[in-house]
Design an enzyme around this catalytic site. Sequence first.
Site, PDB file in Angstrom:
ATOM      1  N   THR A 376       0.868  -1.478   0.414  1.00  0.00           N
ATOM      2  CA  THR A 376       0.085   0.042   0.103  1.00  0.00           C
ATOM      3  C   THR A 376       1.072   1.346  -0.001  1.00  0.00           C
ATOM      4  O   THR A 376       2.068   1.068   0.565  1.00  0.00           O
ATOM      5  CB  THR A 376      -1.112   0.015   0.972  1.00  0.00           C
ATOM      6  OG1 THR A 376       0.421   0.396   2.043  1.00  0.00           O
ATOM      7  CG2 THR A 376      -1.602  -1.216   1.384  1.00  0.00           C
ATOM      8  N   ASP A 377       0.034   2.353  -0.585  1.00  0.00           N
ATOM      9  CA  ASP A 377       1.136   3.600  -0.447  1.00  0.00           C
ATOM     10  C   ASP A 377       0.526   4.663   1.586  1.00  0.00           C
ATOM     11  O   ASP A 377      -0.119   3.650   2.182  1.00  0.00           O
ATOM     12  CB  ASP A 377       0.842   4.866  -0.842  1.00  0.00           C
ATOM     13  CG  ASP A 377       1.370   5.851  -1.614  1.00  0.00           C
ATOM     14  OD1 ASP A 377       2.375   6.645  -1.119  1.00  0.00           O
ATOM     15  OD2 ASP A 377       1.182   6.663  -2.979  1.00  0.00           O
ATOM     16  N   TRP A 378       1.684   4.931   1.974  1.00  0.00           N
ATOM     17  CA  TRP A 378       2.310   5.297   3.334  1.00  0.00           C
ATOM     18  C   TRP A 378       0.864   6.208   3.936  1.00  0.00           C
ATOM     19  O   TRP A 378      -0.083   6.668   3.357  1.00  0.00           O
ATOM     20  CB  TRP A 378       3.334   6.137   2.845  1.00  0.00           C
ATOM     21  CG  TRP A 378       5.222   5.666   3.529  1.00  0.00           C
ATOM     22  CD1 TRP A 378       5.515   5.827   4.115  1.00  0.00           C
ATOM     23  CD2 TRP A 378       4.418   4.321   2.191  1.00  0.00           C
ATOM     24  NE1 TRP A 378       6.551   5.025   3.937  1.00  0.00           N
ATOM     25  CE2 TRP A 378       6.293   4.262   2.883  1.00  0.00           C
ATOM     26  CE3 TRP A 378       4.394   3.700   1.355  1.00  0.00           C
ATOM     27  CZ2 TRP A 378       7.252   3.349   2.485  1.00  0.00           C
ATOM     28  CZ3 TRP A 378       5.476   2.306   0.933  1.00  0.00           C
ATOM     29  CH2 TRP A 378       6.492   2.321   1.295  1.00  0.00           C
TER      30      TRP A 378
END
Length: 655
Positions: A376-378
């Site tokens: 996932t993105d942060w």
Amino acid sequence: MKLFKKILKIIGYVLVVVVLAAIISYGVVYIKGYNNSKKNMALLGKEAPTIEQDGFKYRDLNKNGKLDTYEDFNALVNERVDDLLSQMNLDEKAGLMFITMINMNSEGKPIDIPVISTNMMQMAFSFMLPPASDMIVKKKMRSFNILSSYDAHIMATFNNTIQKIAERSRLGIPITLATDPRHGTENNPGASIYTSAFSQWPSSLGLAATRDTLLVCEFGNIARQEYRSIGLTLTLSPMADLATEPRWGRINGTFGEDAQLSAAITKAYILGFQGDSLNNKSVACMAKHFSGGGPQKDGEDPHFPYGKEQVYPGNNFDYHLIPFIKGAFAAHTASIMPYYGIPIDQTNENVAFAFNKEIITNLLRDSLKFDGVVCTDWNIISKSKLGEPRSWGVENLTTSQKVKKILDAGCDQFGGEDIPNEIVELVKAGQISEDRIDQSVKRILREKFKLGLFDNPYVDVDKANKIAGNNAFRAKGKLAQQKSIVLLKNKNLLPLKKGSKIYAKGITNPKAFKNYAVLVDNPKDADFILNRINTPYDKRDKYFLEGFFHQGRLYYNEEEKKEILNLIQQKPSVVVVNLERPAILIEIANKSDALLAEFGATDEVLLNILFGEVKPTGKLPFEIPLTWEAVQNQLEDMPYDSKDPLYPFGYGLTY
């Protein structure tokens, strides 16, 4: 006067009290951090001894005195993965599924205790990020991205230091160190990190402007060597997103608006970093942001609540898949990252990509057959000192429910988070099976084994400075800068004559002009005017990181425009614009005698072009719109749909 002295005295007392309170507060923080770090390090065992067998030397990572299959570099990767997985407990598996930021100091040591420093970024993150030993020892995390930028030997020292900590854990599982791009001229903690120790190249847009896939592949190969020299084995790039929405603040990280060009550059980029297959000399690529993060509603970025929607008014969703299918997957990218946004009305539920099973499992896994790591993105799950979570579409779910939904969607790893306990609790509660966890852990371990981290995660600190940023690498970077510059207009002015008197504005290195021209302090004394300008944008600072993203308007406001035009109308003029996004340049183009676009180029490189030592050959990676109205009327998901563009996609003159 007496009253004034009395007030000053009171202020002095107040300042003393404030300073003392700050010192005492930091002292408490320091002691607490020191004791916590000491306790964590006491939990570690001894370093891994070496085992000799059949003429080979192996690292006894679990310290049991024998050669296990996962320690045997002659064994097949899948056999090593299965053997290690069988020895891992649930806490170790959960820790492997998280990757977040980690901090270092100027000596290359991991930061366990917040520091007081003149480096404001380092100091801020030392207070905001968890202690390094908490994450490595207690939470058993084994993947981190670094934000710091120091000399190569310092960053190499940091790698060796934290790898030694990991080696002393029960199974000795090594750490994967990752980074956002570091080879450009921009410093943006949310997207790229300026690192003077490395060779300097144009932005991704500039790489696309060269139209040279061999050069892009060579960039990847050089960046790979520089990264590996300091211990970086995962790059959070390339961005295969398309710049179909010209207002989007992350266009400068893309390869432009054309899907076929982006696919070709993406493929070359990954092949340069990874090679034909992932091995112990590769840097793994995490291509992003599946399934295409470009069509942002009104160009607003989903790092922020106002930009959570991705829209497809042109019904052009599949167009944004092309750079992934023909680029990232064709080059066998190791990992994939979905973006923050919600693909509005493209699936049965309007939730962000990482929470969306139709996107991750049905499309990415089942239809496109991707079996690498999906991260996932942060910061999409939990609130932290960095701000609110970007849980678009599922904001009302609990932390536990968000983690479960991401796992159910088909993701393997959680970016910007350090909450492995949530996975442990979900398994213990019977909401997620351990078999499901094992699927993701296998993918993550497989990547580590292929990268050679289990066999030797250490680097030669003395060699790091000789490899990173060496003269040959820097020369190639300058060549790419040259090839990326686009000549948009030339009214019989270029190339300039050497020895001319120039009034230059916006330059950073006056010494570069020494062999070309005489710099003057007054435009009236000049033969020519050189004005280097930037792409306009709206300044915003409501949210953390917002100030680093150049978003909003693409036109110069009246004050900016007046300053530029007043200068360039005084003498024959050259305007050079750094294009982070497609700026509206009509009035500047009309008033200037020569106009060039650059995507990250030094004054030295630019002068080679201006004085004819090198001919400009770059081609625009996107359209330059004629008016702001034309921008507003474009469809976010459609390429080349600006009405009567000032300069079309692919435009570029030469001498």
